[in-house]
Design a protein around this motif. Sequence first.
Motif, short mmCIF file in Angstrom:
data_model
loop_
_atom_site.label_atom_id
_atom_site.label_comp_id
_atom_site.label_asym_id
_atom_site.label_seq_id
_atom_site.Cartn_x
_atom_site.Cartn_y
_atom_site.Cartn_z
N ALA A 205 -79.31 36.56 1.40
CA ALA A 205 -78.32 35.83 2.05
C ALA A 205 -77.12 35.38 1.89
N ASN A 206 -76.85 35.13 3.38
CA ASN A 206 -74.90 35.48 3.89
C ASN A 206 -74.74 34.60 3.39
N LEU A 207 -73.78 34.22 2.26
CA LEU A 207 -73.12 32.89 2.00
C LEU A 207 -71.85 32.49 2.44
N HIS A 208 -71.01 32.83 3.69
CA HIS A 208 -70.01 32.51 3.98
C HIS A 208 -69.49 33.00 4.99
N SER A 209 -69.58 32.47 6.28
CA SER A 209 -69.26 33.34 7.77
C SER A 209 -68.86 32.35 8.42
N HIS A 210 -66.91 32.70 9.22
CA HIS A 210 -67.01 31.92 10.47
C HIS A 210 -67.81 32.37 12.00
N ALA A 211 -68.49 32.24 12.54
CA ALA A 211 -69.28 33.10 13.68
C ALA A 211 -67.92 33.37 14.71
N PHE A 212 -67.54 32.26 14.34
CA PHE A 212 -67.05 32.35 16.38
C PHE A 212 -65.71 33.51 16.43
N SER B 10 -70.88 22.02 16.47
CA SER B 10 -71.67 22.27 15.01
C SER B 10 -73.34 22.72 16.35
N GLN B 11 -73.43 21.26 16.83
CA GLN B 11 -74.94 21.89 17.64
C GLN B 11 -75.07 22.86 18.11
N ARG B 12 -73.35 23.19 18.60
CA ARG B 12 -73.57 25.24 19.38
C ARG B 12 -74.16 25.88 18.55
N ILE B 13 -73.74 25.64 17.08
CA ILE B 13 -74.53 26.80 15.60
C ILE B 13 -75.90 26.34 15.19
N PHE B 14 -76.13 25.08 15.86
CA PHE B 14 -77.33 24.65 15.16
C PHE B 14 -78.55 25.20 16.61
N ALA B 15 -77.86 25.23 18.13
CA ALA B 15 -78.65 26.10 18.91
C ALA B 15 -78.53 28.14 18.90
N ALA B 16 -77.17 28.30 18.28
CA ALA B 16 -77.91 30.01 18.13
C ALA B 16 -78.68 29.94 17.34
N ALA B 17 -78.89 29.33 15.72
CA ALA B 17 -79.42 30.05 14.51
C ALA B 17 -81.87 29.11 15.08
N LEU B 18 -81.20 28.93 16.25
CA LEU B 18 -82.56 28.20 16.38
C LEU B 18 -82.54 29.65 17.36
N HIS C 296 -68.83 29.06 24.27
CA HIS C 296 -67.95 30.76 22.90
C HIS C 296 -69.03 30.56 22.19
N THR C 297 -68.80 29.25 21.70
CA THR C 297 -69.35 28.81 20.04
C THR C 297 -70.12 29.61 19.86
N GLU C 298 -71.56 29.21 20.82
CA GLU C 298 -73.11 29.56 21.07
C GLU C 298 -73.00 30.80 21.26
N ALA C 299 -72.33 31.96 21.73
CA ALA C 299 -72.79 32.98 22.50
C ALA C 299 -72.22 33.30 21.32
N PHE C 300 -70.18 33.43 20.66
CA PHE C 300 -70.49 34.47 19.55
C PHE C 300 -70.84 34.23 18.17
N ALA C 301 -71.86 33.11 17.53
CA ALA C 301 -73.17 32.78 16.53
C ALA C 301 -73.87 33.10 17.13
N ALA C 302 -74.73 33.15 18.49
CA ALA C 302 -76.21 33.82 18.79
C ALA C 302 -75.73 35.85 18.15
N GLN C 303 -75.13 35.91 18.75
CA GLN C 303 -74.70 37.12 18.26
C GLN C 303 -74.92 38.02 17.13
N VAL C 304 -73.67 37.46 16.60
CA VAL C 304 -73.51 37.67 14.37
C VAL C 304 -74.68 37.52 14.34
N PHE C 305 -74.91 36.02 14.69
CA PHE C 305 -76.42 35.96 13.46
C PHE C 305 -77.95 36.69 13.50
N MET C 306 -77.93 36.91 15.03
CA MET C 306 -78.28 38.65 15.44
C MET C 306 -78.49 39.74 14.33
#
Length: 453
Positions: free
Chosen positions: A51-58, A136-144, A94-104
Amino acid sequence: MTIHAKTALLGSEWVSSLRIEIDAGSISSVEIGELPQASDTCVDVLLPALANLHSHAFQRAMAGMTEVRAAGKESFWTWRTLMYQFLDRLTPEHTEAFAAQVFMEMQEAGYASVGEFHYVHHQPGGAPYSQLSELSQRIFAAALQTGIGLTHLPVLYTYGGVRREPLTGGQLRFGNDLDRFLILVDDCRGKANQANADTVVGIAPHSLRATSPDDLQRLLDQSPTGPVHIHIAEQVQEVEDVQAMLGQRPVGWLLEQAAVDENWCLIHATHMTGAETAALARSGAVAGLCPITEANLGDGIFNGSVYLEAGGRFGVGSDSNIRVSLPEELRTLEYSQRLRDQSRAVLVRSEGSVGHTLYAGAALGGARALARDAGEISVGKLADLMAIDRSHPTLCGLADDQLLDGLCFAAPDGLVTDLWSAGRHMVQDGKHVSRDSIVPAYCSAVADLLARL
């Protein structure tokens, strides 16, 4: 789904010809010495994923942009200045795109889950979005989109300093009083079904600088369950400011004033006395270590040998996401101890493999910090699994019990062939299944943000 591995880490032992079945995201059976079947997904070496326990995705979009020093300014100035420039222009898209990239990128590096310490809540200037949990919903979308396991940690950030200074500038996007924050958390919990079924929502009082003792206690009283993460004792100035205001150093104050237990994760905890280090270990909390970011920002060195000797639990996180590399987080943690102590194999308590100590410790500690039933290959656990390629030149000559040493200290990035997040097979043949759509969206979002600066 069934996986067959030539070699696997089962508990603390290495086994051959492991066959596991996954049902509804969890491991339903584990069999040793089985031949692969035609329908199996076959891998070389299977490990519990971290688990990556600490991230600031943006902050992923800032990587490489702040490695300069300005004349007459303290060293943190360029990083902080760019972060606030980003915050003035960061959009939900931006928030959603940045989170999706780093989660990937996390999944391709071997992380099956992430703790997103999410403190950007509002529009530039501080006005809430029409939906309080929009970002936060943008983070949920990136996780999905990426399939990563998510523990979402909305951050309570009320003050600009330990003396309750008002928020200014870019900080206004973070700000909530306690009542609005509790509404935000409830909204996040209601919207969490927009992400994967294993999503967890916790809370994160940002730090003792950004909240007050009274608000912290009220928050804890009204959030009796779920993970609690907090930045603590990251830099010397923070320790001095808290001590001047509250009469104690931050870790000592928190352990005395709050019921810190296994539901807590103390991020950084870099500057502790020996007594504080031992007390934190006894509490059952997880120390959330971010060695690459801590080194990049010049924070200092965690008191790792004393902490592990006292039985402390730890996990690792990529924090600023300047570099997402699971092996490098672990090796940087150990190497920092070696440089301080001028010794080798510092984080092994008595004898044994350093790589195994680091990897297994971070797997179990990270899972606990994210309230995620994972961290080992066992029936009933979430199928958070990583496979690596043993034929790589850095690993091909190693015995089973040397593999984690090779992974942590010798191997380059790119050895992950497969990654499952709660049974979702998101990395296949070394590549995330949605990479081809995520990367262009990220590059477009970065270009758009930079054009606004």
